[in-house]
Scaffold this motif. Structure first.
Motif, PDB file in Angstrom:
ATOM      1  N   ILE A 108      29.086 -13.909   3.962  1.00  7.29           N
ATOM      2  CA  ILE A 108      28.714 -12.490   4.021  1.00  7.29           C
ATOM      3  C   ILE A 108      29.941 -11.654   4.378  1.00  7.29           C
ATOM      4  O   ILE A 108      30.125 -10.544   3.869  1.00  7.29           O
ATOM      5  N   GLY A 109      30.825 -12.204   5.227  1.00  5.71           N
ATOM      6  CA  GLY A 109      32.084 -11.530   5.526  1.00  5.71           C
ATOM      7  C   GLY A 109      32.948 -11.356   4.292  1.00  5.71           C
ATOM      8  O   GLY A 109      33.579 -10.313   4.102  1.00  5.71           O
ATOM      9  N   LEU A 110      32.981 -12.373   3.428  1.00  4.55           N
ATOM     10  CA  LEU A 110      33.736 -12.275   2.172  1.00  4.55           C
ATOM     11  C   LEU A 110      33.164 -11.187   1.272  1.00  4.55           C
ATOM     12  O   LEU A 110      33.913 -10.428   0.645  1.00  4.55           O
ATOM     13  N   ARG A 111      31.811 -11.104   1.221  1.00  7.33           N
ATOM     14  CA  ARG A 111      31.180 -10.054   0.403  1.00  7.33           C
ATOM     15  C   ARG A 111      31.480  -8.667   0.974  1.00  7.33           C
ATOM     16  O   ARG A 111      31.651  -7.703   0.225  1.00  7.33           O
ATOM     17  N   MET A 112      31.546  -8.574   2.295  1.00  9.77           N
ATOM     18  CA  MET A 112      31.884  -7.288   2.918  1.00  9.77           C
ATOM     19  C   MET A 112      33.282  -6.846   2.496  1.00  9.77           C
ATOM     20  O   MET A 112      33.501  -5.679   2.154  1.00  9.77           O
ATOM     21  N   HIS A 339      37.436 -10.941   9.226  1.00 10.91           N
ATOM     22  CA  HIS A 339      37.540 -10.672   7.785  1.00 10.91           C
ATOM     23  C   HIS A 339      38.169  -9.307   7.521  1.00 10.91           C
ATOM     24  O   HIS A 339      39.091  -9.186   6.704  1.00 10.91           O
ATOM     25  N   ILE A 340      37.696  -8.272   8.211  1.00 15.90           N
ATOM     26  CA  ILE A 340      38.226  -6.931   7.960  1.00 15.90           C
ATOM     27  C   ILE A 340      39.702  -6.838   8.344  1.00 15.90           C
ATOM     28  O   ILE A 340      40.546  -6.388   7.570  1.00 15.90           O
ATOM     29  N   LEU A 341      40.034  -7.309   9.550  1.00 21.13           N
ATOM     30  CA  LEU A 341      41.401  -7.139  10.054  1.00 21.13           C
ATOM     31  C   LEU A 341      42.409  -8.037   9.356  1.00 21.13           C
ATOM     32  O   LEU A 341      43.615  -7.774   9.389  1.00 21.13           O
ATOM     33  N   SER A 342      41.941  -9.110   8.692  1.00 24.58           N
ATOM     34  CA  SER A 342      42.858 -10.000   7.988  1.00 24.58           C
ATOM     35  C   SER A 342      43.341  -9.389   6.677  1.00 24.58           C
ATOM     36  O   SER A 342      44.349  -9.812   6.116  1.00 24.58           O
ATOM     37  N   GLU A 343      42.636  -8.371   6.208  1.00 24.41           N
ATOM     38  CA  GLU A 343      42.946  -7.850   4.879  1.00 24.41           C
ATOM     39  C   GLU A 343      43.216  -6.343   4.830  1.00 24.41           C
ATOM     40  O   GLU A 343      43.854  -5.849   3.907  1.00 24.41           O
ATOM     41  N   PHE A 344      42.737  -5.613   5.850  1.00 27.77           N
ATOM     42  CA  PHE A 344      42.838  -4.152   5.789  1.00 27.77           C
ATOM     43  C   PHE A 344      43.436  -3.572   7.060  1.00 27.77           C
ATOM     44  O   PHE A 344      43.357  -4.161   8.133  1.00 27.77           O
ATOM     45  N   GLU A 345      44.061  -2.391   6.895  1.00 24.01           N
ATOM     46  CA  GLU A 345      44.473  -1.589   8.042  1.00 24.01           C
ATOM     47  C   GLU A 345      43.423  -0.520   8.264  1.00 24.01           C
ATOM     48  O   GLU A 345      42.921   0.077   7.316  1.00 24.01           O
TER      49      GLU A 345
END
Length: 358
Positions: A108-112, A339-345
């Motif tokens: 679900i984190g990946l889908r987010m 998930h969010i912090l690994s890919e986005f600022e």
């Protein structure tokens, strides 16, 4: 009660104002014509929630006679039903079960992240978090995909909004469940919209029926319910981050079920008296959290530095009625953030308030 009755403040902030106004370890207030005891002392809070829990087993909030489904919610349940239900639900939150749920929560984190990638720009962070947590709960508790990241108008997300978003109907009914229980029963007020509980009930039972017919396993709450239903005797018995600054519940409540003398005093909490713990007051108390308005996660680097002789950090409650899903909630939060912090600022926008208004 005027500020509460006119919805100019929240119960948590209202209690915090009282908390900040005195140095005493506890004090009394009147809610209309009923006396309430409010606790400040961490040592006394620990006595009530943990050591002498047997004298304070129930919450004060109404378990409505006119709504059997809502009155069966573990959060609202009274003893002895709560004492029967709670042990039967704990197996879903063991370390082994949580480990089994991890791949589901991770997917679900990946889908987010896919959703954020497709919609880069300004977002309401609360809505993204709500979509994520709704998908996690729907899958881990109900065994179904709620598709909140695929459909902006997903039915499960509608249910979540109907329960948690501010509306006058929610404000009036849910306040009545705490402070005007006689009226709530008399007028058959619903804590949650009837259509929402009906939808959840229908979904729940359809999944249970499917599991029983196919003997499938989902490593979730439904498995526990199916196993419980096989025990006829049991079924007859039960009748089927930021958590310091913004705790999920800004106060805790208990009702005294037997006369209780406060240690070291001649004061007796009489049977039936509501007891409130202003969590928001404790979490913003400079005595325990210097510079309380600052977000300083490093203050929790030493977990042993808190809640020694008493309790003052209570984001999930404490004692036998501590939130049953605490570890599940923390796991989901960590996975979502990773998930969010690994890919986005993440940056604040010009519209982001510096001080969050409840």
């Amino acid at each position: 009660m005027l500020e509460i009755c006119t919805f100019r403040t929240t119960i948590g902030e209202w209690l915090k104002d009282f908390y900040d106004s005195t140095k005493e370890p506890f004090f009394g207030i009147f809610v209309f014509d009923e006396p309430y005891l409010v606790l400040k002392s961490p040592e006394l809070i620990k006595q009530v929630l943990v050591k002498d829990f047997s004298s304070f087993t129930d919450r004060t909030v109404l378990a409505p006679k006119h709504d059997k489904l809502v009155s069966s919610m573990m959060f609202l349940q009274k003893s002895p039903h709560w004492k029967t239900t709670r042990p039967k639900m704990t197996p879903i939150f063991t370390s082994g079960k949580l480990k089994g749920m991890f791949p589901t929560i991770n997917n679900i984190g990946l889908r987010m992240n896919q959703y954020i990638r497709k919609n880069l720009g300004q977002h309401e962070a609360k809505e993204i978090c709500a979509k994520f947590s709704t998908d996690v709960i729907a899958k881990c508790a109900f065994g179904i995909n709620s598709h909140c990241f695929d459909d902006e108008d997903a039915q499960f997300r509608k249910v979540g909004r109907s329960i948690f978003d501010f509306r006058w109907r929610n404000a009036i009914n849910q306040t009545a469940y705490f402070f005007m229980q006689g009226w709530a029963n008399l007028l058959h007020l619903n804590f949650v919209d009837k259509w929402a509980t009906t939808y959840l009930k229908d979904v729940f039972w359809s999944v249970i029926k499917q599991r029983e017919e196919t003997n499938m396993k989902g490593n979730d709450l439904i498995d526990i319910i199916v196993d419980m239903r096989k025990n006829k005797g049991l079924c007859d018995e039960i009748q089927f981050e930021t958590l310091r600054k913004y705790p999920v519940l800004p106060f805790l409540d208990r009702r005294c079920n037997a006369d209780y003398q406060i240690s070291g005093t001649n004061i007796v909490i009489e049977k039936g008296m509501p007891v409130y713990i202003p969590m928001l007051g404790l979490h913003y108390d400079e005595q325990y959290f210097p510079e309380p308005d600052k977000y300083k996660p490093e203050r929790f680097s030493d977990k042993n530095a808190y809640n020694g002789d008493g309790l003052y950090y209570l984001p999930f409650g404490e004692g036998p009625r501590i939130c049953i899903g605490e570890r599940f909630g923390v796991l989901g939060t960590k996975v979502g953030l990773v998930h969010i912090l690994s890919e986005f600022e993440i940056e604040r926008t010009p519209d982001t308030p510096r001080t969050y208004k409840i």
